[in-house]
Write a protein that holds these residues in place. Structure first.
Motif, mmCIF file in Angstrom:
data_model
loop_
_atom_site.group_PDB
_atom_site.id
_atom_site.type_symbol
_atom_site.label_atom_id
_atom_site.label_comp_id
_atom_site.label_asym_id
_atom_site.label_seq_id
_atom_site.Cartn_x
_atom_site.Cartn_y
_atom_site.Cartn_z
ATOM 1 N N GLU A 196 0.835 -1.192 0.000
ATOM 2 C CA GLU A 196 0.000 0.000 0.000
ATOM 3 C C GLU A 196 0.882 1.259 0.000
ATOM 4 O O GLU A 196 0.525 2.277 -0.602
ATOM 5 N N GLN A 197 2.039 1.161 0.668
ATOM 6 C CA GLN A 197 2.952 2.302 0.735
ATOM 7 C C GLN A 197 3.499 2.644 -0.650
ATOM 8 O O GLN A 197 3.649 3.820 -1.000
ATOM 9 N N HIS A 240 1.952 2.198 -3.451
ATOM 10 C CA HIS A 240 0.880 2.867 -4.180
ATOM 11 C C HIS A 240 0.747 4.325 -3.733
ATOM 12 O O HIS A 240 0.658 5.239 -4.557
ATOM 13 N N ALA A 241 0.764 4.529 -2.419
ATOM 14 C CA ALA A 241 0.617 5.893 -1.892
ATOM 15 C C ALA A 241 1.756 6.785 -2.382
ATOM 16 O O ALA A 241 1.533 7.933 -2.781
#
Lengths: 98, 98
Positions: free
Chosen positions: B58-59, B61-62
């Motif tokens: 997720e990191q 993507h962020a």
């Protein structure tokens, strides 16, 4: 290319079993015209599974549903599902990995 | 792996322009932890675009949303969109091509 984005809902406690069934034989799909097949679980509830697929054509996808291994997987998974499905059909424009 | 399934709606007549913007630089995402990025148009209406993504985390993507090229793309695309979005975040279990 044809795209498919679907969700299905497992009966409580059966999500991971359904995921395992859906992943069984995933590598074999390439020989049937599948470019990408991703099985994922929702981050917002405990029972929803998302399947996103890219196929060379809609016909390839339709034919894959008639394969003996696919029919076996569907037959095994159905009793573990609530019957709540969503489905989006798309035309894939491109990207990374397709 | 982190999965993202999103839809966005283009203002009438601007769908293909948005698709082109979203595809610009897709190959470059791999260096930033992207495993798959697919841009597709809905088969059921003329304005909806679906984007499905798989990232190492997720990191990743962020962080990608803060890249200069991503911010430029978002800035160019926003005026062409209606503001209607949907978003699903998932945990990718596996499949073909990931």
């Amino acid at each position: 290319m044809y795209g498919y984005i679907g969700s299905l809902k497992a009966k409580p406690g059966h999500r991971d079993e359904v995921v395992s069934l859906l992943l069984r034989g995933a590598e074999g799909l390439r020989a049937h015209g599948c470019e990408s097949y991703v099985v994922a679980t929702s981050n917002s509830d405990d029972d929803t599974i998302w399947v996103t697929e890219v196929w060379q054509s809609e016909q390839h996808h339709a034919a894959s549903l008639e394969l003996p291994e696919t029919r076996k997987t569907i037959a095994e998974a159905m009793p573990l599902l609530t019957g709540e499905f969503t489905k989006q059909e798309t035309s894939v424009a491109g990207g990374l990995g397709v």
